[in-house]
Design an enzyme around this catalytic site. Structure first.
Site, PDB file in Angstrom:
ATOM      1  N   ARG A 209       0.852  -1.206   0.000  1.00 66.06           N
ATOM      2  CA  ARG A 209       0.000   0.000   0.000  1.00 66.06           C
ATOM      3  C   ARG A 209       0.882   1.248   0.000  1.00 66.06           C
ATOM      4  O   ARG A 209       0.598   2.216  -0.695  1.00 66.06           O
ATOM      5  CB  ARG A 209      -0.921  -0.003   1.218  1.00 66.06           C
ATOM      6  CG  ARG A 209      -1.957  -1.088   1.133  1.00 66.06           C
ATOM      7  CD  ARG A 209      -2.974  -1.032   2.266  1.00 66.06           C
ATOM      8  NE  ARG A 209      -3.774  -2.234   2.196  1.00 66.06           N
ATOM      9  CZ  ARG A 209      -3.758  -3.223   3.100  1.00 66.06           C
ATOM     10  NH1 ARG A 209      -3.032  -3.113   4.200  1.00 66.06           N
ATOM     11  NH2 ARG A 209      -4.483  -4.312   2.911  1.00 66.06           N
ATOM     12  N   PHE A 225     -11.922  -4.991  -5.683  1.00 66.82           N
ATOM     13  CA  PHE A 225     -11.767  -5.885  -4.523  1.00 66.82           C
ATOM     14  C   PHE A 225     -11.179  -5.051  -3.373  1.00 66.82           C
ATOM     15  O   PHE A 225     -10.133  -5.350  -2.818  1.00 66.82           O
ATOM     16  CB  PHE A 225     -10.866  -7.089  -4.846  1.00 66.82           C
ATOM     17  CG  PHE A 225     -11.300  -7.882  -6.043  1.00 66.82           C
ATOM     18  CD1 PHE A 225     -12.282  -8.858  -5.936  1.00 66.82           C
ATOM     19  CD2 PHE A 225     -10.739  -7.641  -7.300  1.00 66.82           C
ATOM     20  CE1 PHE A 225     -12.685  -9.586  -7.050  1.00 66.82           C
ATOM     21  CE2 PHE A 225     -11.136  -8.362  -8.419  1.00 66.82           C
ATOM     22  CZ  PHE A 225     -12.110  -9.340  -8.297  1.00 66.82           C
ATOM     23  N   ASP A 247     -16.457  -3.612  -4.341  1.00 68.03           N
ATOM     24  CA  ASP A 247     -16.389  -4.847  -3.558  1.00 68.03           C
ATOM     25  C   ASP A 247     -17.782  -5.450  -3.515  1.00 68.03           C
ATOM     26  O   ASP A 247     -18.792  -4.745  -3.567  1.00 68.03           O
ATOM     27  CB  ASP A 247     -15.876  -4.596  -2.132  1.00 68.03           C
ATOM     28  CG  ASP A 247     -15.299  -5.867  -1.503  1.00 68.03           C
ATOM     29  OD1 ASP A 247     -14.062  -5.999  -1.457  1.00 68.03           O
ATOM     30  OD2 ASP A 247     -16.092  -6.738  -1.084  1.00 68.03           O
ATOM     31  N   ASN A 275     -20.436  -7.448  -7.992  1.00 71.49           N
ATOM     32  CA  ASN A 275     -19.504  -8.506  -8.378  1.00 71.49           C
ATOM     33  C   ASN A 275     -18.515  -7.886  -9.370  1.00 71.49           C
ATOM     34  O   ASN A 275     -18.903  -7.384 -10.423  1.00 71.49           O
ATOM     35  CB  ASN A 275     -20.291  -9.631  -9.043  1.00 71.49           C
ATOM     36  CG  ASN A 275     -19.394 -10.808  -9.403  1.00 71.49           C
ATOM     37  OD1 ASN A 275     -18.225 -10.627  -9.751  1.00 71.49           O
ATOM     38  ND2 ASN A 275     -19.943 -11.998  -9.311  1.00 71.49           N
ATOM     39  N   ALA A 276     -17.249  -7.932  -9.035  1.00 72.50           N
ATOM     40  CA  ALA A 276     -16.237  -7.241  -9.838  1.00 72.50           C
ATOM     41  C   ALA A 276     -16.175  -7.779 -11.270  1.00 72.50           C
ATOM     42  O   ALA A 276     -15.892  -7.022 -12.201  1.00 72.50           O
ATOM     43  CB  ALA A 276     -14.875  -7.372  -9.172  1.00 72.50           C
ATOM     44  N   ASP A 296      -7.088  -6.683  -6.442  1.00 72.19           N
ATOM     45  CA  ASP A 296      -6.601  -7.475  -5.303  1.00 72.19           C
ATOM     46  C   ASP A 296      -7.658  -8.504  -4.913  1.00 72.19           C
ATOM     47  O   ASP A 296      -8.260  -8.420  -3.840  1.00 72.19           O
ATOM     48  CB  ASP A 296      -6.285  -6.537  -4.122  1.00 72.19           C
ATOM     49  CG  ASP A 296      -5.685  -7.295  -2.940  1.00 72.19           C
ATOM     50  OD1 ASP A 296      -5.197  -8.425  -3.129  1.00 72.19           O
ATOM     51  OD2 ASP A 296      -5.717  -6.747  -1.818  1.00 72.19           O
ATOM     52  N   CYS A 336      -3.121 -13.753  -4.225  1.00 72.90           N
ATOM     53  CA  CYS A 336      -2.721 -14.348  -2.948  1.00 72.90           C
ATOM     54  C   CYS A 336      -2.870 -15.859  -2.957  1.00 72.90           C
ATOM     55  O   CYS A 336      -2.882 -16.490  -1.902  1.00 72.90           O
ATOM     56  CB  CYS A 336      -3.493 -13.709  -1.795  1.00 72.90           C
ATOM     57  SG  CYS A 336      -5.267 -13.873  -1.942  1.00 72.90           S
TER      58      CYS A 336
END
Ligand code: SAH
Length: 392
Positions: A209, A225, A247, A275-276, A296, A336
């Site tokens: 960040r 996100f 988000d 919903n992205a 992300d 991730c």
């Protein structure tokens, strides 16, 4: 007398290399009758001592190593491990942040244990039976190392079921207000450690960040996100003109609004609860364009088997993200999923660029913060990928 686990001859020498997991198929025989959670000696097929760990016959990972020599596993042991972990954090966590991961499981030589610190509060996760049984000693050790006002356990995680453990969450000891205000990179953030995702916040991205400061000056930014708006708030405070957050979680968006207020950047932020995948498609079809797009997403895969589906997910959002970035702007993209390697991830982003007929320059590549160390011998402990691409 500790029971002894004899490993078989055919296994790969993973334990010798410093990886802390013994899989059930690697065990030749067990001398003694250990109860689930007990400390056992682990020896090779000819009886040579490799170390000690805790056993759970119900788990595929039957033993997790705690030490490479015989020693008592008591409060003093945990205190020593926690002190070593804390010393690292003192070295690597900047003074302008007071929320960080104190114990990153296997990578801090405490397999199955996560401890996150939010100012004067701690959130604990015991992901295995061996750790769960020893929580009282661990809590006592923690209180010896740090002055902690309150402890909350976030053991509402499905991985515990692989260990035969129930899911639970709640206070350990005195109750307190679980909405905690922390400082991250000098910016105040409110974290709800009882209801936020994971242990309340995504601490692993803290350093990343801070790294976006270079790219967001005067920029229009899309933070996809966004969760509680941490990247968005950083962008706004580092000088972005306008930031749109997306988000799927209403709760996350509500928390983001609070963080915007706390940082006095309300007028710069817009919010979309959606919903992205759908949202990115519709705005890219509509020809919207941003100086910076940040992605992300949650882990799209938690196992090797679902990597192909996850690849499609990553490719889709990165393709849309690239199309939404104006030439000369930046795509800041994360993953991730530890089942997807750095190389695989960068491949997917490269494929997305080809499909979008755009070219990418890799400007910066980073991983998880230094308070989330990775154990070199255990690749599973290295999972976060974060890349800044200039898009042409
Ligand atoms: N960038 C955040 C962390 C993101 S975690 C931070 O720095 O704190 C992933 C987020 O994606 C979660 O907040 C989750 O609610 C959200 N999410 C999951 N699936 C989604 C989807 N299909 N569309 C939009 N958001 C989604």
């Amino acid at each position: 007398m500790l029971s002894t686990v004899y490993l078989n001859k055919r296994r790969r020498p993973r334990i010798e290399a410093g990886h802390p997991w013994v899989f059930s198929g690697e065990i030749g025989r067990v001398a003694g009758d250990p109860a689930p959670g007990d400390i056992v000696k682990v020896v090779n097929h000819s009886g040579y001592l490799l170390g000690i760990g805790y056993i759970n016959p119900q788990s595929q990972i039957t033993v997790r190593m705690l030490s490479w020599e015989e020693q008592d596993i008591d409060t003093a042991f945990f205190e020593q491990r926690l002190r070593a972990a804390y010393q690292l954090r003192k070295h690597v966590v900047e003074d302008n942040s007071n929320a960080y991961r104190l114990v990153h499981g296997e990578a801090d030589y405490l397999p199955g244990l996560v401890i996150d610190i939010y100012d004067q509060y701690a959130v604990v996760q015991s992901l295995t039976l061996g750790i769960d049984q020893r929580l009282p000693q661990i809590i006592e050790a923690l209180q010896r190392v740090l002055s902690i006002k309150g402890i909350y356990e976030r053991n509402d995680v499905t991985v515990r079921e692989l260990e035969g453990l129930e899911q639970r969450s709640g206070f350990i000891g005195t109750e307190f207000d679980t909405s905690v205000q922390v400082m991250e990179n000098g910016f105040p953030m409110r974290v709800d450690i009882a209801s936020g995702q994971k242990t309340g916040y995504f601490l692993d991205q803290r350093e990343n960040r801070a790294a976006i400061a270079h790219y967001v000056q005067d920029a229009s930014v899309l933070d996809c996100f966004s969760h509680t708006g941490s990247f968005a708030v950083h962008a706004a405070r580092y000088g972005a003109k306008q930031v749109k957050l997306v988000d799927i979680s209403e709760t996350a968006i509500d928390a983001a609004k609070q963080n915007a207020k706390l940082n006095e950047v309300e007028e710069k932020l817009d919010y979309v609860t959606a919903n992205a995948f759908d949202y990115l498609r519709s705005v890219s079809d509509a020809g919207e364009i941003y100086d910076v797009v940040m992605l992300d997403p949650p882990a799209f895969t938690k196992s090797r088997k679902t990597v192909p589906a996850a690849r499609r997910g990553y490719k889709e959002i990165n393709l849309r993200g690239i199309k939404l970035t104006k030439p000369g702007g930046y795509l800041i993209t994360s993953s991730c999923s530890y089942h997807m390697s750095k190389e695989e991830f960068l491949d997917v982003v490269a494929e997305a660029a080809i499909d979008a007929h755009r070219s990418l320059q890799l400007i910066e590549y980073r991983g998880q913060g230094k308070d989330h160390p990775a154990l070199l011998a255990a690749p599973e402990t290295s999972y976060l990928k974060f890349a800044v691409m200039r898009v042409w």
